[in-house]
Design a protein around this motif. Structure first.
Motif, mmCIF file in Angstrom:
data_model
loop_
_atom_site.group_PDB
_atom_site.id
_atom_site.type_symbol
_atom_site.label_atom_id
_atom_site.label_comp_id
_atom_site.label_asym_id
_atom_site.label_seq_id
_atom_site.Cartn_x
_atom_site.Cartn_y
_atom_site.Cartn_z
ATOM 1 N N GLY A 59 0.784 -1.235 0.000
ATOM 2 C CA GLY A 59 0.000 0.000 0.000
ATOM 3 C C GLY A 59 0.810 1.275 0.000
ATOM 4 N N THR A 60 2.042 1.232 -0.505
ATOM 5 C CA THR A 60 2.841 2.446 -0.594
ATOM 6 C C THR A 60 3.123 2.760 -2.058
ATOM 7 O OG1 THR A 60 4.800 3.588 0.250
ATOM 8 C CG2 THR A 60 5.091 1.288 -0.402
ATOM 9 N N ILE A 61 3.571 3.953 -2.307
ATOM 10 C CA ILE A 61 3.867 4.375 -3.676
ATOM 11 C C ILE A 61 5.200 3.763 -4.096
ATOM 12 C CG2 ILE A 61 4.303 6.367 -5.155
ATOM 13 C CD1 ILE A 61 2.443 7.924 -3.152
ATOM 14 N N SER A 62 5.257 3.260 -5.313
ATOM 15 C CA SER A 62 6.443 2.551 -5.788
ATOM 16 C C SER A 62 7.619 3.493 -6.044
ATOM 17 C CB SER A 62 6.114 1.779 -7.069
ATOM 18 O OG SER A 62 5.943 2.673 -8.157
ATOM 19 N N GLY A 63 8.820 2.936 -5.929
ATOM 20 C CA GLY A 63 10.033 3.678 -6.241
ATOM 21 C C GLY A 63 10.068 4.171 -7.683
ATOM 22 N N PRO A 64 9.716 3.323 -8.664
ATOM 23 C CA PRO A 64 9.710 3.806 -10.042
ATOM 24 C C PRO A 64 8.766 4.996 -10.262
ATOM 25 C CG PRO A 64 9.724 1.423 -10.028
ATOM 26 C CD PRO A 64 9.519 1.865 -8.596
ATOM 27 N N THR A 65 7.662 5.047 -9.524
ATOM 28 C CA THR A 65 6.746 6.183 -9.627
ATOM 29 C C THR A 65 7.432 7.459 -9.141
ATOM 30 O OG1 THR A 65 4.771 4.818 -9.399
ATOM 31 C CG2 THR A 65 4.558 7.133 -8.778
ATOM 32 N N MET A 66 8.148 7.365 -8.016
ATOM 33 C CA MET A 66 8.842 8.546 -7.491
ATOM 34 C C MET A 66 10.006 8.949 -8.391
ATOM 35 S SD MET A 66 8.669 8.082 -3.366
ATOM 36 C CE MET A 66 8.937 6.317 -3.279
ATOM 37 N N PHE A 67 10.720 7.960 -8.950
ATOM 38 C CA PHE A 67 11.795 8.269 -9.885
ATOM 39 C C PHE A 67 11.239 9.021 -11.093
ATOM 40 C CE2 PHE A 67 14.189 7.554 -13.693
ATOM 41 C CZ PHE A 67 15.504 7.796 -13.316
ATOM 42 N N ALA A 68 10.152 8.512 -11.662
ATOM 43 C CA ALA A 68 9.559 9.166 -12.833
ATOM 44 C C ALA A 68 9.123 10.591 -12.504
ATOM 45 C CB ALA A 68 8.372 8.353 -13.350
ATOM 46 N N LEU A 69 8.544 10.805 -11.340
ATOM 47 C CA LEU A 69 8.138 12.154 -10.945
ATOM 48 C C LEU A 69 9.351 13.074 -10.869
ATOM 49 C CD1 LEU A 69 6.141 14.299 -9.957
ATOM 50 C CD2 LEU A 69 6.348 13.289 -7.663
ATOM 51 N N ALA A 70 10.436 12.616 -10.263
ATOM 52 C CA ALA A 70 11.648 13.439 -10.181
ATOM 53 C C ALA A 70 12.175 13.767 -11.572
ATOM 54 C CB ALA A 70 12.712 12.721 -9.357
ATOM 55 N N ASP A 71 12.222 12.775 -12.449
ATOM 56 C CA ASP A 71 12.750 12.969 -13.804
ATOM 57 C C ASP A 71 11.888 13.942 -14.601
ATOM 58 O OD1 ASP A 71 14.575 12.505 -15.904
ATOM 59 O OD2 ASP A 71 13.422 10.804 -16.647
ATOM 60 N N VAL A 72 10.593 13.742 -14.585
ATOM 61 C CA VAL A 72 9.685 14.636 -15.310
ATOM 62 C C VAL A 72 9.758 16.056 -14.751
ATOM 63 C CG1 VAL A 72 7.228 15.144 -15.723
ATOM 64 C CG2 VAL A 72 8.104 12.845 -16.124
ATOM 65 N N THR A 73 9.910 16.181 -13.445
ATOM 66 C CA THR A 73 9.959 17.501 -12.821
ATOM 67 C C THR A 73 11.185 18.283 -13.279
ATOM 68 O OG1 THR A 73 8.678 16.735 -10.934
ATOM 69 C CG2 THR A 73 9.983 18.725 -10.612
ATOM 70 N N VAL A 74 12.350 17.651 -13.302
ATOM 71 C CA VAL A 74 13.552 18.358 -13.772
ATOM 72 C C VAL A 74 13.422 18.678 -15.264
ATOM 73 C CG1 VAL A 74 16.060 18.240 -14.110
ATOM 74 C CG2 VAL A 74 15.034 17.411 -11.986
ATOM 75 N N TYR A 75 12.910 17.749 -16.039
ATOM 76 C CA TYR A 75 12.701 17.988 -17.473
ATOM 77 C C TYR A 75 11.812 19.213 -17.698
ATOM 78 C CZ TYR A 75 11.380 16.866 -22.332
ATOM 79 O OH TYR A 75 11.144 16.902 -23.680
ATOM 80 N N LEU A 76 10.702 19.296 -16.976
ATOM 81 C CA LEU A 76 9.796 20.438 -17.142
ATOM 82 C C LEU A 76 10.422 21.732 -16.620
ATOM 83 C CD1 LEU A 76 6.384 18.745 -16.246
ATOM 84 C CD2 LEU A 76 7.257 19.358 -18.529
ATOM 85 N N ALA A 77 11.217 21.656 -15.551
ATOM 86 C CA ALA A 77 11.920 22.848 -15.060
ATOM 87 C C ALA A 77 12.879 23.359 -16.127
ATOM 88 C CB ALA A 77 12.677 22.535 -13.775
ATOM 89 N N LEU A 78 13.579 22.446 -16.760
ATOM 90 C CA LEU A 78 14.510 22.818 -17.825
ATOM 91 C C LEU A 78 13.779 23.440 -19.004
ATOM 92 C CD1 LEU A 78 17.339 22.823 -19.025
ATOM 93 C CD2 LEU A 78 16.959 20.438 -19.708
ATOM 94 N N LEU A 79 12.706 22.799 -19.453
ATOM 95 C CA LEU A 79 11.941 23.356 -20.575
ATOM 96 C C LEU A 79 11.361 24.716 -20.237
ATOM 97 C CD1 LEU A 79 10.001 20.280 -21.999
ATOM 98 C CD2 LEU A 79 12.213 21.204 -22.706
ATOM 99 N N ALA B 72 6.414 17.391 -6.064
ATOM 100 C CA ALA B 72 7.849 17.494 -6.319
ATOM 101 C C ALA B 72 8.208 18.960 -6.519
ATOM 102 C CB ALA B 72 8.230 16.689 -7.554
ATOM 103 N N GLU B 73 9.197 19.406 -5.760
ATOM 104 C CA GLU B 73 9.703 20.776 -5.899
ATOM 105 C C GLU B 73 11.132 20.692 -6.405
ATOM 106 O OE1 GLU B 73 9.233 22.217 -1.921
ATOM 107 O OE2 GLU B 73 7.138 22.734 -2.254
ATOM 108 N N CYS B 74 11.407 21.382 -7.499
ATOM 109 C CA CYS B 74 12.719 21.337 -8.131
ATOM 110 C C CYS B 74 13.345 22.723 -8.176
ATOM 111 C CB CYS B 74 12.596 20.794 -9.552
ATOM 112 S SG CYS B 74 14.108 20.920 -10.530
ATOM 113 N N ARG B 75 14.649 22.738 -7.927
ATOM 114 C CA ARG B 75 15.480 23.924 -8.170
ATOM 115 C C ARG B 75 16.558 23.504 -9.151
ATOM 116 N NH1 ARG B 75 18.919 26.128 -4.403
ATOM 117 N NH2 ARG B 75 19.185 24.061 -3.540
#
Length: 139
Positions: free
Chosen positions: A49-69, A99-102
């Motif tokens: 009943g917890t959120i998977s690691g791959p889900t959190m990895f994908a969120l981090a990756d998409v967040t940096v990608y969108l910050a860059l764009l 997810a908060e990205c700098r």
């Protein structure tokens, strides 16, 4: 630095160019920073009943990608070249992940972003990631 893509432009980009990222919601865009929300549902959960690691990895990756764009404009071919992620505590099930990205570095060919992921309503992060992106050259 001036933001090149606002929230609406990023959502339009996702709809037109990056169908795999549909479902991620950009909540805030600023100078070298972004906040992205993932509405969590059953497909993001793992046994226990917890959120998977791959889900959190994908969120981090998409967040940096969108910050860059957001900062350089719609350069779809920017790619991840490195990622380090620390899973720090069990995320809450049944609430969104935030997810908060700098962007720590935004150069001509490389960008480095730091991401903190929290369960909505909780102050302590559930994961922290640092990602490096390669920026395609101008043609």
């Amino acid at each position: 630095m001036t933001v090149q893509m606002d929230i609406a432009a990023l959502h339009d980009f996702i709809a037109a160019e990056f169908a795999q990222a549909r479902g991620y919601v950009v909540d805030h865009v600023g100078d070298r920073e972004i906040t992205v929300r993932l509405p969590v549902d059953d497909r993001h959960l793992r046994p226990g009943g917890t959120i998977s690691g791959p889900t959190m990895f994908a969120l981090a990756d998409v967040t940096v990608y969108l910050a860059l764009l957001a900062m350089i404009g719609p350069k779809a071919l920017a790619v991840t070249t490195n990622c380090s992620i620390d899973f720090m505590r069990k995320p809450a099930a049944g609430v969104d992940l935030i997810a908060e990205c700098r962007l720590l570095k935004l150069g001509r060919v490389l960008a480095v972003g730091d991401v903190l992921i929290r369960s909505e309503g909780q102050s302590e992060p559930v994961a922290r990631a640092t990602l490096t992106y390669s920026i395609p050259p101008e043609r």
